[in-house]
Design a protein around this motif. Structure first.
Motif, PDB file in Angstrom:
ATOM      1  N   SER A   1      37.791  70.898  10.078  1.00  0.00           N
ATOM      2  CA  SER A   1      37.909  72.202   9.425  1.00  0.00           C
ATOM      3  C   SER A   1      37.642  73.308  10.434  1.00  0.00           C
ATOM      4  O   SER A   1      37.150  73.062  11.542  1.00  0.00           O
ATOM      5  N   GLY A   2      37.946  74.524  10.043  1.00  0.00           N
ATOM      6  CA  GLY A   2      37.683  75.687  10.881  1.00  0.00           C
ATOM      7  C   GLY A   2      37.853  76.953  10.068  1.00  0.00           C
ATOM      8  O   GLY A   2      38.155  76.902   8.869  1.00  0.00           O
ATOM      9  N   PHE A   3      37.695  78.102  10.731  1.00  0.00           N
ATOM     10  CA  PHE A   3      37.865  79.371  10.020  1.00  0.00           C
ATOM     11  C   PHE A   3      38.314  80.444  10.997  1.00  0.00           C
ATOM     12  O   PHE A   3      37.970  80.422  12.184  1.00  0.00           O
ATOM     13  N   VAL A   4      39.106  81.383  10.490  1.00  0.00           N
ATOM     14  CA  VAL A   4      39.698  82.452  11.290  1.00  0.00           C
ATOM     15  C   VAL A   4      38.689  83.594  11.418  1.00  0.00           C
ATOM     16  O   VAL A   4      38.098  84.024  10.427  1.00  0.00           O
ATOM     17  N   ILE A   5      38.506  84.091  12.644  1.00  0.00           N
ATOM     18  CA  ILE A   5      37.538  85.172  12.865  1.00  0.00           C
ATOM     19  C   ILE A   5      38.193  86.463  13.340  1.00  0.00           C
ATOM     20  O   ILE A   5      37.504  87.455  13.568  1.00  0.00           O
ATOM     21  N   SER A   6      39.538  86.468  13.481  1.00  0.00           N
ATOM     22  CA  SER A   6      40.221  87.702  13.874  1.00  0.00           C
ATOM     23  C   SER A   6      41.652  87.648  13.370  1.00  0.00           C
ATOM     24  O   SER A   6      42.242  86.575  13.232  1.00  0.00           O
ATOM     25  N   GLU A   7      42.226  88.798  13.104  1.00  0.00           N
ATOM     26  CA  GLU A   7      43.572  88.840  12.554  1.00  0.00           C
ATOM     27  C   GLU A   7      44.625  88.355  13.545  1.00  0.00           C
ATOM     28  O   GLU A   7      45.727  87.971  13.142  1.00  0.00           O
ATOM     29  N   ASP A   8      44.274  88.356  14.852  1.00  0.00           N
ATOM     30  CA  ASP A   8      45.253  87.896  15.840  1.00  0.00           C
ATOM     31  C   ASP A   8      45.146  86.404  16.122  1.00  0.00           C
ATOM     32  O   ASP A   8      45.821  85.895  17.013  1.00  0.00           O
ATOM     33  N   GLY A   9      44.284  85.666  15.385  1.00  0.00           N
ATOM     34  CA  GLY A   9      44.395  84.215  15.414  1.00  0.00           C
ATOM     35  C   GLY A   9      43.315  83.432  16.115  1.00  0.00           C
ATOM     36  O   GLY A   9      43.527  82.257  16.438  1.00  0.00           O
ATOM     37  N   TYR A  10      42.150  84.014  16.375  1.00  0.00           N
ATOM     38  CA  TYR A  10      41.055  83.222  16.934  1.00  0.00           C
ATOM     39  C   TYR A  10      40.397  82.414  15.814  1.00  0.00           C
ATOM     40  O   TYR A  10      40.130  82.938  14.723  1.00  0.00           O
ATOM     41  N   ILE A  11      40.119  81.153  16.107  1.00  0.00           N
ATOM     42  CA  ILE A  11      39.588  80.216  15.110  1.00  0.00           C
ATOM     43  C   ILE A  11      38.376  79.503  15.689  1.00  0.00           C
ATOM     44  O   ILE A  11      38.379  79.094  16.862  1.00  0.00           O
ATOM     45  N   VAL A  12      37.334  79.343  14.874  1.00  0.00           N
ATOM     46  CA  VAL A  12      36.117  78.634  15.276  1.00  0.00           C
ATOM     47  C   VAL A  12      36.071  77.278  14.584  1.00  0.00           C
ATOM     48  O   VAL A  12      36.410  77.158  13.401  1.00  0.00           O
TER      49      VAL A  12
ATOM     50  N   GLY B   1      33.823  73.624   9.527  1.00  0.00           N
ATOM     51  CA  GLY B   1      34.078  74.565   8.447  1.00  0.00           C
ATOM     52  C   GLY B   1      32.936  75.551   8.266  1.00  0.00           C
ATOM     53  O   GLY B   1      31.825  75.342   8.768  1.00  0.00           O
ATOM     54  N   PRO B   2      33.168  76.627   7.525  1.00  0.00           N
ATOM     55  CA  PRO B   2      32.160  77.671   7.376  1.00  0.00           C
ATOM     56  C   PRO B   2      31.187  77.393   6.233  1.00  0.00           C
ATOM     57  O   PRO B   2      31.529  76.773   5.224  1.00  0.00           O
ATOM     58  N   LEU B   3      29.967  77.888   6.405  1.00  0.00           N
ATOM     59  CA  LEU B   3      28.978  77.958   5.340  1.00  0.00           C
ATOM     60  C   LEU B   3      28.794  79.438   5.035  1.00  0.00           C
ATOM     61  O   LEU B   3      28.364  80.208   5.897  1.00  0.00           O
ATOM     62  N   PHE B   4      29.159  79.844   3.804  1.00  0.00           N
ATOM     63  CA  PHE B   4      29.181  81.255   3.434  1.00  0.00           C
ATOM     64  C   PHE B   4      27.929  81.659   2.662  1.00  0.00           C
ATOM     65  O   PHE B   4      27.363  80.857   1.912  1.00  0.00           O
ATOM     66  N   ASN B   5      27.518  82.914   2.826  1.00  0.00           N
ATOM     67  CA  ASN B   5      26.576  83.509   1.885  1.00  0.00           C
ATOM     68  C   ASN B   5      27.382  84.126   0.737  1.00  0.00           C
ATOM     69  O   ASN B   5      28.622  84.063   0.718  1.00  0.00           O
ATOM     70  N   LEU B   6      26.716  84.731  -0.231  1.00  0.00           N
ATOM     71  CA  LEU B   6      27.422  85.245  -1.403  1.00  0.00           C
ATOM     72  C   LEU B   6      28.224  86.500  -1.117  1.00  0.00           C
ATOM     73  O   LEU B   6      28.999  86.954  -1.967  1.00  0.00           O
TER      74      LEU B   6
END
Length: 477
Positions: free
Chosen positions: A94-105, A214-219
């Motif tokens: 899993s992963g998540f996008v951190i910028s609109e131009d396509g960087y993924i963590v 994958g991300p762990l989100f707060n509320l």
């Protein structure tokens, strides 16, 4: 009577909820659906592909001219075209996008060794990704895709403000079941597993294989952790999952985006935790800080740090233990000059140290332990049979740089030395923070400590070239 008690209890419960703070009731969401809609398109499934070398092994030995020679040759030819041929292996994460131009963590272990990385978005879009940089120390990797349109992305939040009991939501690709959501609470904070820079959030939100990265989100829809590991006897979720805190991840991600690699501060010391008995032996009121056991050439030596110093604070931050010092030094900028407060000879003093870069300055040396050699005549102190360190023993015990010193020939199993883990072949270089080269030196230090009413005495030992302090009890009441 029981009915009256039940009615009274229900009435009290109603009063309790009516008096509960409004924010406490608001903190219990009726649904997580809005949060999923808010962040869902920023979470991605990751599929990696790599070539696995063909299976190798011993070849059957068939005598030349044997009637079985043709049979085995045909068999090996077929096998080489089948199981023994290189094959492609796929893995999910899993992963998540951190910028609109396509960087993924994501996690480093998700993409490690991959030669093809495919990113799948919840909208159905699929894009190939390239690796921008990785950090095995924190298991973080940054990828990049080339979207035709701006991507929805999620921001990082502050993991330091999260409290045990706060709601969190995990999203990812567990067991190949893409874009799955699980919720739970923060079960614990500041967990360490095995890394020097570990700062994990523990959660009971269901995390399984494939959730990695994958991300762990707060509320608020902010990423406060990257799901990395689980504790499980069977490989499935039992409610003990670990997410690397955003406090750590953001620093790593920023460096990987800017440099393609990490650049951590480097102090250049070997250290150990301060125990109760070591603190007593040093005259330190509380057992905290990082005790310096060795100072090779580097920033610390240039700043005047000495063996036996206890580092109490670094750049204005109090040092509780060695783990905290390593993390704070690693987070400091390379080349920065910082103040360090050290405890030495019963007093504190401030040193200024200019940090180097760990990735380039600190090498890992493999040490091969030598066998305990035959030792010359000896003396016995505190349950240990000791002999002076000779030139021949220096080479065999990896103690070439040690001046003076005593070698432990034997240890009484009932002694405090044995309880503290000392073994034959250990080299004692200091007793009571004074160098020793003869058994008489050791006995003198012990007598002085006993006369001073000390309950323990510090020994600096070297084992396979690695120094550490050990405090042995003197038996004084």
């Amino acid at each position: 009577m029981p009915m009256m008690v039940m009615i009274l209890s229900m009435a009290l419960l109603a009063v309790f909820y009516s008096l509960a703070p409004a924010h406490a009731q608001a903190a219990r969401p009726a649904t997580f659906a809005d949060l999923v809609d808010q962040v869902g398109d920023s979470v991605v499934n990751i599929t990696t592909s790599s070539v696995v070398p063909g299976r190798t092994g011993p070849q059957p030995m068939v005598p030349e001219g044997s009637p079985l020679e043709d049979f085995f040759n045909d068999f090996m030819d077929r096998d080489n075209q089948g199981e023994r041929a290189p094959r492609r292996s796929q893995a999910l994460g899993s992963g998540f996008v951190i910028s609109e131009d396509g960087y993924i963590v994501t996690n480093n272990h998700v993409i490690e060794g991959a030669d093809e990385i495919q990113i799948e978005f919840r909208t159905g879009l699929e894009l190939p990704a390239e690796v921008i940089g990785t950090d095995p120390n924190t298991d973080i990797a940054v990828l990049k895709v080339g979207p035709e349109e701006p991507l929805q992305f999620v921001p990082f939040g502050d993991s330091d403000v999260m409290r045990v009991g706060d709601w969190v939501m995990a999203m990812g690709n567990p067991l190949g079941q893409g874009f799955s959501v699980s919720v739970g609470i923060v079960s614990a904070r500041e967990r360490a597993l095995s890394g020097s820079y570990d700062d994990f959030i523990q959660t009971d939100a269901a995390i399984n294989r494939g959730n990695s990265g994958g991300p762990l989100f707060n509320l608020d829809g902010e990423v406060i952790g990257v799901n990395t590991a689980i504790l499980s006897p069977n490989g499935g979720s039992i409610g003990i999952g670990f997410a690397m805190s955003s406090t750590v991840v953001t620093r790593v991600v920023n460096q990987l985006q800017e440099f393609g690699e990490t650049r951590r501060g480097w102090l250049g010391v070997r250290i150990q935790d301060v125990t109760d008995d070591i603190a007593e032996g040093l005259g330190l009121e509380d057992p905290h800080g990082a005790l310096v056991t060795d100072v090779p050439e580097g920033p610390a030596m240039d700043a005047g740090v000495e063996v036996g110093d206890v580092i109490l604070s670094f750049d204005g931050i109090e040092v509780e233990d060695t783990r905290e010092l390593v993390r704070n030094v690693g987070n400091a900028p390379v080349g920065e000059t910082v103040r360090m407060l050290v405890f030495r000879d019963g007093a504190t003093q401030t040193l200024r140290v200019t940090l180097g870069r760990r990735e380039t300055a600190e090498g890992t040396e493999t040490l091969t332990p030598g066998q305990t050699p035959e030792l010359p005549s000896s003396g016995e102190v505190m349950g240990m049979t000791l002999v002076p360190l000779t030139d021949e023993l220096r080479e065999e015990l990896n103690a070439e740089n040690v001046q003076g010193g005593l070698v432990i020939e034997a240890v009484d199993p009932a002694s405090d030395a044995a309880i503290k883990g000392l073994i034959p072949g250990d080299v004692i270089t200091e007793v009571g923070q004074q160098p020793v080269s003869a058994v008489d030196d050791f006995e003198t230090r012990v007598s002085e400590a006993e006369d001073a009413g000390q309950k323990s005495i510090l020994l600096l030992i070297r084992r396979d070239g690695n120094p550490r302090f050990v405090a042995l009890g003197l038996g004084n009441d």
